[in-house]
Design a protein around this motif. Structure first.
Motif, PDB file in Angstrom:
ATOM      1  N   VAL A  17      -3.881 -12.213   0.461  1.00  0.00           N
ATOM      2  CA  VAL A  17      -3.534 -11.139   1.387  1.00  0.00           C
ATOM      3  C   VAL A  17      -2.460 -10.240   0.784  1.00  0.00           C
ATOM      4  O   VAL A  17      -2.442  -9.027   1.001  1.00  0.00           O
ATOM      5  CB  VAL A  17      -3.052 -11.732   2.732  1.00  0.00           C
ATOM      6  CG1 VAL A  17      -2.600 -10.631   3.677  1.00  0.00           C
ATOM      7  CG2 VAL A  17      -4.156 -12.553   3.378  1.00  0.00           C
ATOM      8  N   GLN A  18      -1.558 -10.822   0.010  1.00  0.00           N
ATOM      9  CA  GLN A  18      -0.464 -10.066  -0.603  1.00  0.00           C
ATOM     10  C   GLN A  18      -0.845  -9.440  -1.935  1.00  0.00           C
ATOM     11  O   GLN A  18       0.007  -8.816  -2.584  1.00  0.00           O
ATOM     12  CB  GLN A  18       0.742 -10.992  -0.810  1.00  0.00           C
ATOM     13  CG  GLN A  18       1.260 -11.636   0.465  1.00  0.00           C
ATOM     14  CD  GLN A  18       1.693 -10.625   1.501  1.00  0.00           C
ATOM     15  OE1 GLN A  18       2.242  -9.585   1.174  1.00  0.00           O
ATOM     16  NE2 GLN A  18       1.432 -10.923   2.773  1.00  0.00           N
ATOM     17  N   GLN A  19      -2.093  -9.591  -2.333  1.00  0.00           N
ATOM     18  CA  GLN A  19      -2.546  -9.034  -3.617  1.00  0.00           C
ATOM     19  C   GLN A  19      -2.394  -7.518  -3.632  1.00  0.00           C
ATOM     20  O   GLN A  19      -2.724  -6.835  -2.666  1.00  0.00           O
ATOM     21  CB  GLN A  19      -4.016  -9.398  -3.852  1.00  0.00           C
ATOM     22  CG  GLN A  19      -4.517  -9.079  -5.249  1.00  0.00           C
ATOM     23  CD  GLN A  19      -4.262 -10.216  -6.213  1.00  0.00           C
ATOM     24  OE1 GLN A  19      -3.323 -10.981  -6.033  1.00  0.00           O
ATOM     25  NE2 GLN A  19      -5.084 -10.341  -7.220  1.00  0.00           N
ATOM     26  N   ALA A  20      -1.898  -7.005  -4.738  1.00  0.00           N
ATOM     27  CA  ALA A  20      -1.776  -5.552  -4.950  1.00  0.00           C
ATOM     28  C   ALA A  20      -0.902  -4.879  -3.906  1.00  0.00           C
ATOM     29  O   ALA A  20      -1.111  -3.712  -3.574  1.00  0.00           O
ATOM     30  CB  ALA A  20      -3.163  -4.905  -4.983  1.00  0.00           C
ATOM     31  N   THR A  21       0.094  -5.593  -3.388  1.00  0.00           N
ATOM     32  CA  THR A  21       1.013  -4.997  -2.428  1.00  0.00           C
ATOM     33  C   THR A  21       1.825  -3.885  -3.108  1.00  0.00           C
ATOM     34  O   THR A  21       2.438  -4.096  -4.151  1.00  0.00           O
ATOM     35  CB  THR A  21       1.972  -6.056  -1.863  1.00  0.00           C
ATOM     36  OG1 THR A  21       1.216  -7.080  -1.223  1.00  0.00           O
ATOM     37  CG2 THR A  21       2.943  -5.440  -0.875  1.00  0.00           C
ATOM     38  N   GLY A  22       1.825  -2.723  -2.507  1.00  0.00           N
ATOM     39  CA  GLY A  22       2.546  -1.594  -3.083  1.00  0.00           C
ATOM     40  C   GLY A  22       1.801  -0.861  -4.176  1.00  0.00           C
ATOM     41  O   GLY A  22       2.336   0.097  -4.752  1.00  0.00           O
ATOM     42  N   LEU A  23       0.565  -1.270  -4.449  1.00  0.00           N
ATOM     43  CA  LEU A  23      -0.199  -0.618  -5.513  1.00  0.00           C
ATOM     44  C   LEU A  23      -0.452   0.852  -5.206  1.00  0.00           C
ATOM     45  O   LEU A  23      -0.420   1.694  -6.109  1.00  0.00           O
ATOM     46  CB  LEU A  23      -1.537  -1.352  -5.712  1.00  0.00           C
ATOM     47  CG  LEU A  23      -2.445  -0.829  -6.830  1.00  0.00           C
ATOM     48  CD1 LEU A  23      -1.802  -1.039  -8.191  1.00  0.00           C
ATOM     49  CD2 LEU A  23      -3.806  -1.523  -6.788  1.00  0.00           C
ATOM     50  N   GLU A  24      -0.705   1.158  -3.934  1.00  0.00           N
ATOM     51  CA  GLU A  24      -0.957   2.551  -3.564  1.00  0.00           C
ATOM     52  C   GLU A  24       0.279   3.424  -3.804  1.00  0.00           C
ATOM     53  O   GLU A  24       0.162   4.568  -4.275  1.00  0.00           O
ATOM     54  CB  GLU A  24      -1.399   2.665  -2.105  1.00  0.00           C
ATOM     55  CG  GLU A  24      -0.431   2.125  -1.072  1.00  0.00           C
ATOM     56  CD  GLU A  24      -0.449   0.616  -0.930  1.00  0.00           C
ATOM     57  OE1 GLU A  24       0.552   0.064  -0.436  1.00  0.00           O
ATOM     58  OE2 GLU A  24      -1.471  -0.004  -1.298  1.00  0.00           O
ATOM     59  N   MET A  25       1.468   2.876  -3.549  1.00  0.00           N
ATOM     60  CA  MET A  25       2.692   3.639  -3.787  1.00  0.00           C
ATOM     61  C   MET A  25       2.950   3.818  -5.280  1.00  0.00           C
ATOM     62  O   MET A  25       3.429   4.869  -5.718  1.00  0.00           O
ATOM     63  CB  MET A  25       3.884   2.947  -3.123  1.00  0.00           C
ATOM     64  CG  MET A  25       3.783   2.900  -1.612  1.00  0.00           C
ATOM     65  SD  MET A  25       3.651   4.562  -0.903  1.00  0.00           S
ATOM     66  CE  MET A  25       2.445   4.327   0.371  1.00  0.00           C
ATOM     67  N   ASP A  26       2.642   2.783  -6.061  1.00  0.00           N
ATOM     68  CA  ASP A  26       2.780   2.902  -7.515  1.00  0.00           C
ATOM     69  C   ASP A  26       1.848   3.977  -8.060  1.00  0.00           C
ATOM     70  O   ASP A  26       2.213   4.745  -8.956  1.00  0.00           O
ATOM     71  CB  ASP A  26       2.475   1.562  -8.185  1.00  0.00           C
ATOM     72  CG  ASP A  26       3.533   0.507  -7.891  1.00  0.00           C
ATOM     73  OD1 ASP A  26       4.670   0.900  -7.551  1.00  0.00           O
ATOM     74  OD2 ASP A  26       3.235  -0.691  -7.998  1.00  0.00           O
ATOM     75  N   ALA A  27       0.625   4.028  -7.519  1.00  0.00           N
ATOM     76  CA  ALA A  27      -0.343   5.027  -7.979  1.00  0.00           C
ATOM     77  C   ALA A  27       0.091   6.439  -7.607  1.00  0.00           C
ATOM     78  O   ALA A  27      -0.013   7.373  -8.409  1.00  0.00           O
ATOM     79  CB  ALA A  27      -1.722   4.719  -7.406  1.00  0.00           C
ATOM     80  N   ARG A  72      12.722   3.848 -10.521  1.00  0.00           N
ATOM     81  CA  ARG A  72      11.520   4.629 -10.241  1.00  0.00           C
ATOM     82  C   ARG A  72      11.784   5.683  -9.174  1.00  0.00           C
ATOM     83  O   ARG A  72      11.287   6.810  -9.256  1.00  0.00           O
ATOM     84  CB  ARG A  72      10.386   3.703  -9.790  1.00  0.00           C
ATOM     85  CG  ARG A  72       9.772   2.877 -10.906  1.00  0.00           C
ATOM     86  CD  ARG A  72       8.679   1.991 -10.356  1.00  0.00           C
ATOM     87  NE  ARG A  72       8.050   1.192 -11.381  1.00  0.00           N
ATOM     88  CZ  ARG A  72       7.099   0.286 -11.155  1.00  0.00           C
ATOM     89  NH1 ARG A  72       6.695   0.091  -9.907  1.00  0.00           N
ATOM     90  NH2 ARG A  72       6.559  -0.398 -12.136  1.00  0.00           N
ATOM     91  N   ALA A  73      12.571   5.299  -8.157  1.00  0.00           N
ATOM     92  CA  ALA A  73      12.896   6.259  -7.091  1.00  0.00           C
ATOM     93  C   ALA A  73      13.672   7.445  -7.654  1.00  0.00           C
ATOM     94  O   ALA A  73      13.439   8.591  -7.258  1.00  0.00           O
ATOM     95  CB  ALA A  73      13.701   5.563  -6.000  1.00  0.00           C
ATOM     96  N   ALA A  74      14.577   7.185  -8.580  1.00  0.00           N
ATOM     97  CA  ALA A  74      15.342   8.266  -9.194  1.00  0.00           C
ATOM     98  C   ALA A  74      14.422   9.210  -9.975  1.00  0.00           C
ATOM     99  O   ALA A  74      14.545  10.443  -9.879  1.00  0.00           O
ATOM    100  CB  ALA A  74      16.414   7.691 -10.115  1.00  0.00           C
TER     101      ALA A  74
END
Length: 355
Positions: free
Chosen positions: A275-285, A335-337
């Protein structure tokens, strides 16, 4: 006759203005691409100089950067395309998790092989892209809300299929996913003086091919030019005879297809699902696309910029890890910076275009 000449003159002026706008957009794209590539090269050179003893001086470190981010490169290409049209898709992380878990269950329990698993992954990705694209393009629903629902749907379906983390136990798939490409004449000498040849995963080759194909699509085809036109000004695109709704639908459909391929490559690399797979992947992309020079407002973007945006984010993560900081928030802060810097830069470009 006089009216006809005036009309022809007006048309000529309009054509010239469109050409000037296109050239200006290309200049902005090239400018953003140059900054992204320069930033990546600077970070990599500095890491070799100051962190060479941490492995950055080895050639394999660069190939590992590609190996770890092959799936993200593919998915970020899809995000770049929808962002060029002025839309967004935050469901790719959920669809990737669903692809990984579904494919593993089918591999382990139902005798699926490599080809049938790939077909399943593509079917899931295309289904997400087609349904969301229809709702966004033809029913004119907000892209963020639609794809947010898609993200929740993907995660929910994963929980229905399997709550716990599962691993691939299919021998044939494990053998294929464990295969590596040996790079001729490139490698590193270990502490024992033995030459170790550099290795590359097959997923990297797929990712680089997709980057090249998407570049050709955007720059050399009518559909690619339509993506830019719709993202730049949908009303003007409609007046030029472009079917705006169909173009937006194709953008999301293509994003779904690339999410299916990227999800399969992600499975190929990790061989696990949860269920936690690829968490945040969309934000990284999305972050990689922005760092690569794709404007949030649409109309400007470059696939090669997206590639270097992913690599820049990846090298930052490696640098922060190498300097000894195990705290998970430091890579995110860095990354945010970078993201803030590129968003400000894009704002400057947008304001200059308006003037």
């Amino acid at each position: 006759m006089l009216f006809l000449k005036k009309a022809q003159g007006t048309e000529s002026i309009g054509v010239i203005q469109n050409k000037l706008k296109r050239e200006k957009a290309l200049t902005d794209t090239a400018f953003l691409l140059t900054i992204t590539i320069s930033l990546f090269i600077a970070l990599y050179i500095l890491s070799i100089i100051f962190l060479g003893d941490k492995g950055f001086s080895k050639i394999q470190m660069f190939f590992n950067l590609l190996n770890e981010n092959a799936a993200l490169i593919i998915i970020a290409c899809g995000l770049s395309i929808v962002m060029i049209t002025g839309s967004i898709d935050i469901s790719v992380g959920g669809s990737t998790a669903l692809i990984c878990t579904s494919c593993i269950v089918c591999l382990n329990n139902y005798g699926f092989d490599f080809v049938t698993t790939l077909v399943l992954a593509l079917a899931i990705g295309i289904t997400f892209g087609a349904v969301q694209g229809f709702l966004i393009a033809y029913l004119e629903m907000q892209p963020f809300i639609v794809t947010l629902a898609g993200m929740f749907l993907g995660r929910g379906l994963v929980a229905l299929i399997e709550v716990n983390q599962i691993q691939v136990i299919n021998p044939g798939f494990e053998k294929l996913s464990g295969a590596r490409i040996l790079i001729p004449l490139l490698g590193d000498i270990n502490k024992k003086g033995v030459f170790i040849q550099s290795k590359l995963e097959y997923g990297v080759i797929v990712a680089l091919i997709i980057v090249f194909l998407m570049f050709l699509l955007l720059k050399k085809t009518k559909l690619g030019r339509s993506f830019y036109a719709v993202g730049g000004n949908s009303q003007s695109a409609m007046m030029l005879g472009i079917n705006v709704k169909r173009t937006r639908f194709y953008a999301h459909l293509l994003c779904g297809l690339l999410a299916g391929i990227g999800g399969f490559i992600y499975l190929f690399h990790t061989r696990s699902g949860s269920v936690q797979q690829a968490t945040g992947l969309e934000m990284d992309a999305i972050a990689a696309s922005i760092i690569g020079g794709t404007l949030l407002t649409g109309g400007i973007g470059n696939i090669f910029g997206t590639l270097f945006g992913v690599l820049t984010s990846g090298i930052v993560l490696l640098i922060v890890t190498a300097i000894g900081s195990q705290d998970p928030w430091w890579p995110q802060i860095t990354r945010a910076a970078m993201l803030c810097f590129f968003i400000v830069l894009q704002s400057v470009i947008c304001s200059r275009k308006k003037k």
